[in-house]
Motif scaffolding. Structure first.
Motif, PDB file in Angstrom:
ATOM      1  N   TRP A   1      40.274  53.729  27.879  1.00 54.99           N
ATOM      2  CA  TRP A   1      40.101  52.987  29.034  1.00 54.99           C
ATOM      3  C   TRP A   1      39.414  53.771  30.181  1.00 54.99           C
ATOM      4  O   TRP A   1      39.697  55.046  30.374  1.00 54.99           O
ATOM      5  CB  TRP A   1      41.382  52.474  29.539  1.00 54.99           C
ATOM      6  CG  TRP A   1      42.141  51.509  29.154  1.00 54.99           C
ATOM      7  CD1 TRP A   1      41.532  50.241  28.278  1.00 54.99           C
ATOM      8  CD2 TRP A   1      43.465  51.013  28.735  1.00 54.99           C
ATOM      9  NE1 TRP A   1      42.514  49.739  27.840  1.00 54.99           N
ATOM     10  CE2 TRP A   1      43.710  50.055  28.213  1.00 54.99           C
ATOM     11  CE3 TRP A   1      44.736  51.826  29.306  1.00 54.99           C
ATOM     12  CZ2 TRP A   1      44.808  49.724  27.630  1.00 54.99           C
ATOM     13  CZ3 TRP A   1      45.884  51.373  29.007  1.00 54.99           C
ATOM     14  CH2 TRP A   1      46.188  50.291  28.204  1.00 54.99           C
TER      15      TRP A   1
ATOM     16  N   ARG B   1      29.180  48.723  37.463  1.00 63.47           N
ATOM     17  CA  ARG B   1      30.888  48.293  37.175  1.00 63.47           C
ATOM     18  C   ARG B   1      31.465  48.167  38.449  1.00 63.47           C
ATOM     19  O   ARG B   1      32.277  47.236  38.374  1.00 63.47           O
ATOM     20  CB  ARG B   1      31.411  49.800  36.666  1.00 63.47           C
ATOM     21  CG  ARG B   1      31.247  50.019  35.200  1.00 63.47           C
ATOM     22  CD  ARG B   1      32.002  51.277  34.514  1.00 63.47           C
ATOM     23  NE  ARG B   1      31.676  51.661  33.433  1.00 63.47           N
ATOM     24  CZ  ARG B   1      32.976  51.817  32.539  1.00 63.47           C
ATOM     25  NH1 ARG B   1      33.863  51.780  32.927  1.00 63.47           N
ATOM     26  NH2 ARG B   1      32.548  52.038  31.511  1.00 63.47           N
TER      27      ARG B   1
ATOM     28  N   ARG C   1      30.532  44.489  38.566  1.00 66.20           N
ATOM     29  CA  ARG C   1      30.550  43.868  37.378  1.00 66.20           C
ATOM     30  C   ARG C   1      29.358  43.413  36.937  1.00 66.20           C
ATOM     31  O   ARG C   1      29.247  42.643  36.021  1.00 66.20           O
ATOM     32  CB  ARG C   1      31.588  42.489  37.470  1.00 66.20           C
ATOM     33  CG  ARG C   1      32.942  42.920  38.076  1.00 66.20           C
ATOM     34  CD  ARG C   1      33.764  43.782  37.373  1.00 66.20           C
ATOM     35  NE  ARG C   1      35.073  44.245  38.263  1.00 66.20           N
ATOM     36  CZ  ARG C   1      36.272  43.505  37.980  1.00 66.20           C
ATOM     37  NH1 ARG C   1      36.416  42.709  37.109  1.00 66.20           N
ATOM     38  NH2 ARG C   1      37.152  43.930  38.699  1.00 66.20           N
TER      39      ARG C   1
ATOM     40  N   GLN D   1      41.440  38.484  35.302  1.00 60.06           N
ATOM     41  CA  GLN D   1      40.564  39.484  36.142  1.00 60.06           C
ATOM     42  C   GLN D   1      40.415  39.172  37.487  1.00 60.06           C
ATOM     43  O   GLN D   1      40.190  40.077  38.189  1.00 60.06           O
ATOM     44  CB  GLN D   1      39.072  39.345  35.091  1.00 60.06           C
ATOM     45  CG  GLN D   1      38.972  39.903  34.199  1.00 60.06           C
ATOM     46  CD  GLN D   1      39.925  39.679  32.807  1.00 60.06           C
ATOM     47  OE1 GLN D   1      40.044  38.276  32.660  1.00 60.06           O
ATOM     48  NE2 GLN D   1      40.643  40.529  32.373  1.00 60.06           N
TER      49      GLN D   1
ATOM     50  N   SER E   1      43.015  44.056  38.721  1.00 56.87           N
ATOM     51  CA  SER E   1      41.701  44.986  38.576  1.00 56.87           C
ATOM     52  C   SER E   1      41.987  45.462  37.198  1.00 56.87           C
ATOM     53  O   SER E   1      42.639  45.036  36.441  1.00 56.87           O
ATOM     54  CB  SER E   1      41.509  46.006  39.609  1.00 56.87           C
ATOM     55  OG  SER E   1      42.675  46.775  39.481  1.00 56.87           O
ATOM     56  N   TYR E   2      40.763  46.478  36.791  1.00 56.06           N
ATOM     57  CA  TYR E   2      40.841  47.131  35.572  1.00 56.06           C
ATOM     58  C   TYR E   2      42.113  47.567  35.047  1.00 56.06           C
ATOM     59  O   TYR E   2      43.069  48.130  35.974  1.00 56.06           O
ATOM     60  CB  TYR E   2      39.956  48.116  35.420  1.00 56.06           C
ATOM     61  CG  TYR E   2      38.375  47.688  35.481  1.00 56.06           C
ATOM     62  CD1 TYR E   2      37.892  46.612  34.799  1.00 56.06           C
ATOM     63  CD2 TYR E   2      37.444  48.266  36.222  1.00 56.06           C
ATOM     64  CE1 TYR E   2      36.622  46.026  34.764  1.00 56.06           C
ATOM     65  CE2 TYR E   2      35.992  47.805  36.468  1.00 56.06           C
ATOM     66  CZ  TYR E   2      35.738  46.640  35.642  1.00 56.06           C
ATOM     67  OH  TYR E   2      34.592  46.329  35.800  1.00 56.06           O
TER      68      TYR E   2
END
Length: 247
Positions: free
Chosen positions: A126, A142, A145, A198, A202-203
């Motif tokens: 990750w 990123r 996105r 999403q 968040s990530y």
């Protein structure tokens, strides 16, 4: 002759049964699967494909600028491809696509703009805030996105929809399936570029993050509709425009 019809429902089907009297004996005459679920799947698919096609045309100039920026600032290809786990069609008509290992879904190749240095691309882990593997241009992509834009091609190919659970790498999928209950159930629908999880989180950085996201994914898989897809797409716009939750 037919008697009073009975209606029997399940989450996946809607069946109508009737009783026939034949020589004094009741009998079942008709079990007819409803097409409502199929119509919903088709309408969502048409919506996603139409929006993906229009978006590719409108965003082509932006994608060309991104491609040039990547090429001029770091060595390596513009696009990055990787194997991901897609929809599980075991109960559908997709045929027996299983191989030696049960990956939980059909494997496909996902496309993204490259955001890492070439030397780091083989690393399966990750991303983290301030990740040293990420290029300067990649960090910008990123955040907003924009690295996900090539996945519009995956939508047109039938691997993904615009909206759905994010597809995971096979090795990571196998590990998560062992430690998170019902993780494989998210594969009941096509994976997506964006999704209910999403726009609410968040990530991922930890297993607990994934556990929280799986609840959103399962809720989406249980309650899919074209209207909900449109809602999620609209709620994705602030994430893209303001870099919410991206790094």
């Amino acid at each position: 002759m037919l008697g009073t019809a009975k209606r029997m429902s399940s989450p996946a089907t809607d069946m109508v049964a009737g009783e026939r009297t034949w020589a004094g004996r009741p009998g079942l005459v008709l079990i007819r699967p409803s097409t409502r679920t199929d119509r919903s799947v088709r309408s969502r698919r048409l919506l996603n494909v139409a929006i993906a096609a229009v978006s590719l045309v409108l965003l082509l100039p932006v994608m060309l600028v991104i491609a040039v920026a990547i090429k001029l600032t770091s060595r390596g290809p513009v696009l990055y491809s990787q194997t991901r786990v897609g929809i599980d069609r075991r109960k559908g008509s997709g045929g027996n696509w299983r191989r030696t290992v049960d990956y939980g879904g059909r494997l496909f190749t996902i496309y993204k703009f490259r955001t890492m240095y070439v030397e780091e691309m083989a690393s399966e882990q990750w991303a983290q805030p301030g990740d040293s593997r990420v290029t300067r241009v990649g960090r910008f992509l990123r955040t907003y996105r924009l690295d996900e834009l090539p996945q519009l091609i995956n939508v047109l190919k039938g691997d993904m929809n615009i909206v759905g659970p994010r597809p995971e790498q096979p090795r990571i999928f196998l590990e998560l399936r062992q430690v998170i209950d019902r993780y494989n159930e998210r594969q009941r629908v096509l994976p997506g570029i964006t999704g209910w999880a999403q726009i609410n989180q968040s990530y991922d950085q930890t297993i607990d993050d994934v556990r929280r996201k799986i609840e959103y994914d399962l809720d989406y898989a249980r309650n899919t509709s074209a209207a909900r897809d449109i809602e999620i797409m609209l709620r994705t716009l602030p994430v893209v425009l303001f870099g919410k939750g991206g790094w």
